[in-house]
Design an enzyme around this catalytic site. Structure first.
Site, PDB file in Angstrom:
ATOM      1  N   ALA A 104      86.435  28.610  38.197  1.00 42.19           N
ATOM      2  CA  ALA A 104      87.387  27.807  37.436  1.00 42.19           C
ATOM      3  C   ALA A 104      86.857  27.437  36.054  1.00 42.19           C
ATOM      4  O   ALA A 104      87.634  27.297  35.109  1.00 42.19           O
ATOM      5  CB  ALA A 104      87.754  26.546  38.211  1.00 42.19           C
ATOM      6  N   GLN A 212      91.077  21.646  42.120  1.00 35.71           N
ATOM      7  CA  GLN A 212      91.105  20.769  43.289  1.00 35.71           C
ATOM      8  C   GLN A 212      92.484  20.705  43.923  1.00 35.71           C
ATOM      9  O   GLN A 212      92.635  20.295  45.080  1.00 35.71           O
ATOM     10  CB  GLN A 212      90.668  19.355  42.892  1.00 35.71           C
ATOM     11  N   SER A 232      89.687  28.242  41.774  1.00 34.37           N
ATOM     12  CA  SER A 232      88.339  28.594  42.206  1.00 34.37           C
ATOM     13  C   SER A 232      88.308  28.739  43.716  1.00 34.37           C
ATOM     14  O   SER A 232      88.925  27.948  44.438  1.00 34.37           O
ATOM     15  CB  SER A 232      87.337  27.518  41.767  1.00 34.37           C
ATOM     16  N   HIS A 234      85.670  28.506  45.919  1.00 38.12           N
ATOM     17  CA  HIS A 234      84.778  27.719  46.766  1.00 38.12           C
ATOM     18  C   HIS A 234      85.289  26.308  47.060  1.00 38.12           C
ATOM     19  O   HIS A 234      84.679  25.589  47.851  1.00 38.12           O
ATOM     20  CB  HIS A 234      83.367  27.668  46.161  1.00 38.12           C
ATOM     21  N   CYS A 359      79.308  19.382  38.718  1.00 39.53           N
ATOM     22  CA  CYS A 359      79.148  20.000  37.397  1.00 39.53           C
ATOM     23  C   CYS A 359      78.560  19.034  36.371  1.00 39.53           C
ATOM     24  O   CYS A 359      78.204  19.442  35.270  1.00 39.53           O
ATOM     25  CB  CYS A 359      80.488  20.542  36.905  1.00 39.53           C
TER      26      CYS A 359
END
Length: 414
Positions: A104, A212, A232, A234, A359
């Site tokens: 992402a 998310q 994304s 994961h 992050c």
């Protein structure tokens, strides 16, 4: 470890090795859950065994999806095409609107930088919220060096973007409006469709970070009216290292590439396509498309069970933005008088949780998200994000609550 769903048929390419691999995964989860609890799904969710199975089959056969001269390349291309369709189906897009990325963060960079650089010369303003992920806010800041003006939209104490402030700042000078559909720290769910409609009314390129959002609820490119989405794998029990940027055909302009090379992904994102990772993302999307409507209420119930378990163990806490619609798996709390960093250290190796976004790990200072919603630096230092998901069990939750209560008691005695 709780139930999981097997959606795709199993190819019996290497049955003995594959069965042993899946048995090892299940055994590892069972062993881990006896003595630890993984409550950090928003950082990275465990890989679903069905995803691992499909990726293992893809890894077992060589082939570059861009190799057009032989059957191995054709097989790899077919697998990538299937994955592209699975991603598109989940977000109500067309397969040729899906471009695979490394995740992402890269998708957000492509959307923000690429769309801004493609905008008409009269549009030199970038609007982002004050609680965006750094893969949005940092590219937006970097664009200042190219003559753009970046503005942060305020949010209220409820964690929602101030729509009146957004209306006041929107005009035909705006190049890009970028919003996060579901916040990665406090879990707030924004009125994405309403904000996108405001942005498109003035002709801006509207990007939505849906990283998310996939686990939180349905994501719909068309219903939201977005020009692009970032995804994304994961976050939805897929592999790390792969994601996608989805660019709508009806977007006012196409983002420019931010990297150059072999021309893969229609020139928007060059580099060898990681076939097994794309397969993993596709299967993760397929699982979520079929089971998300059942899974999300179960995850929300497990979040409530975690909250109740903490209370039962005498832990005092305040749920952040409790009255706002939130990610079903996100329990972000403030623990008055508790040093959150010290608490998480005391919980190792038994409980995995976070003080914020993975992050921003290593960045000194209070969370920008928590400051933006009106917390003081001291209050922000007392906050922990617990996040549950597909494989979280009641036993894990009760175990974690007991460990948390014990660690808080030890911290206060110290």
């Amino acid at each position: 470890m709780g139930s999981h769903w097997s959606v795709l048929p199993v190819e019996k390419t290497h049955p003995d090795g594959l069965c042993q691999l899946l048995a090892d995964v299940a055994s590892a989860w069972g062993t881990m859950n006896d003595s630890s609890a993984y409550l950090d799904y928003q950082a990275s969710a465990p890989v679903d065994p069905a995803v691992l199975e499909a990726m293992n089959r893809a890894y077992a056969t060589p082939g570059n999806a861009s190799a057009e001269e032989h059957s191995f390349g054709w097989r790899a291309r077919n697998r990538v095409d299937v994955a592209r369709r699975q991603v598109a189906d989940l977000v109500n897009a067309e397969p040729d609107e899906v471009y695979f990325t490394s995740g992402a963060s890269e998708a957000n960079n492509i959307a923000v930088l690429g769309a801004a650089r493609s905008a008409p010369a009269s549009r030199r303003r970038i609007l982002v919220s004050a609680i965006e992920h750094r893969s949005i806010s940092e590219p937006a800041r970097a664009l200042k060096l190219e003559g753009f003006c970046t503005e942060a939209l305020p949010v209220g104490r409820d964690g929602l973007i101030d729509l009146e402030a957004l209306k006041d700042r929107l005009d035909d000078n705006v190049a890009v409006l970028s919003v996060m559909a579901v916040n990665n720290e406090i879990g707030t769910i924004q009125p994405t469709a309403e904000m996108a409609a405001l942005g498109r009314a003035v002709g801006a390129f509207v990007h939505v970070d849906a990283t998310q959002a996939l686990a939180a609820g349905p994501v719909d490119l068309r219903a939201w009216g977005a020009d692009s989405l970032a995804l994304s794998a994961h976050k939805i029990c897929g592999p790390s290292g792969v994601g996608a940027v989805v660019v709508a055909e009806e977007a006012p302009w196409r983002p420019q590439p931010i990297a150059f090379g072999g021309g893969q992904e229609a020139g928007l994102r060059p580099g060898t396509i990681p076939t097994p990772l794309c397969v993993g993302l596709g299967v993760a999307c397929e699982l979520l498309a079929r089971q998300g409507g059942v899974e999300r209420p179960k995850v929300a119930a497990m979040r409530s069970r975690l909250s109740d378990s903490l209370s039962a163990h005498g832990v005092e806490f305040a749920i952040t933005v409790a009255g706002t619609p939130r990610h079903p798996g996100c329990l972000h709390v403030r623990l008055p008088g508790v040093d959150a960093v010290d608490l998480l250290t005391r919980l190792q190796p038994h409980v995995a949780a976070s003080t914020g976004s993975a992050c921003t790990s290593g960045i000194i200072g209070p969370s920008e998200v928590l400051l933006a919603i009106g917390m003081t630096a001291d209050e922000a230092a007392e906050c922990v994000r617990f996040s549950v998901g597909r494989f979280t069990t009641s036993a894990e939750v009760w175990f974690a609550a007991e460990r948390i209560a014990r660690a808080i008691a030890a911290q206060r005695q110290a």
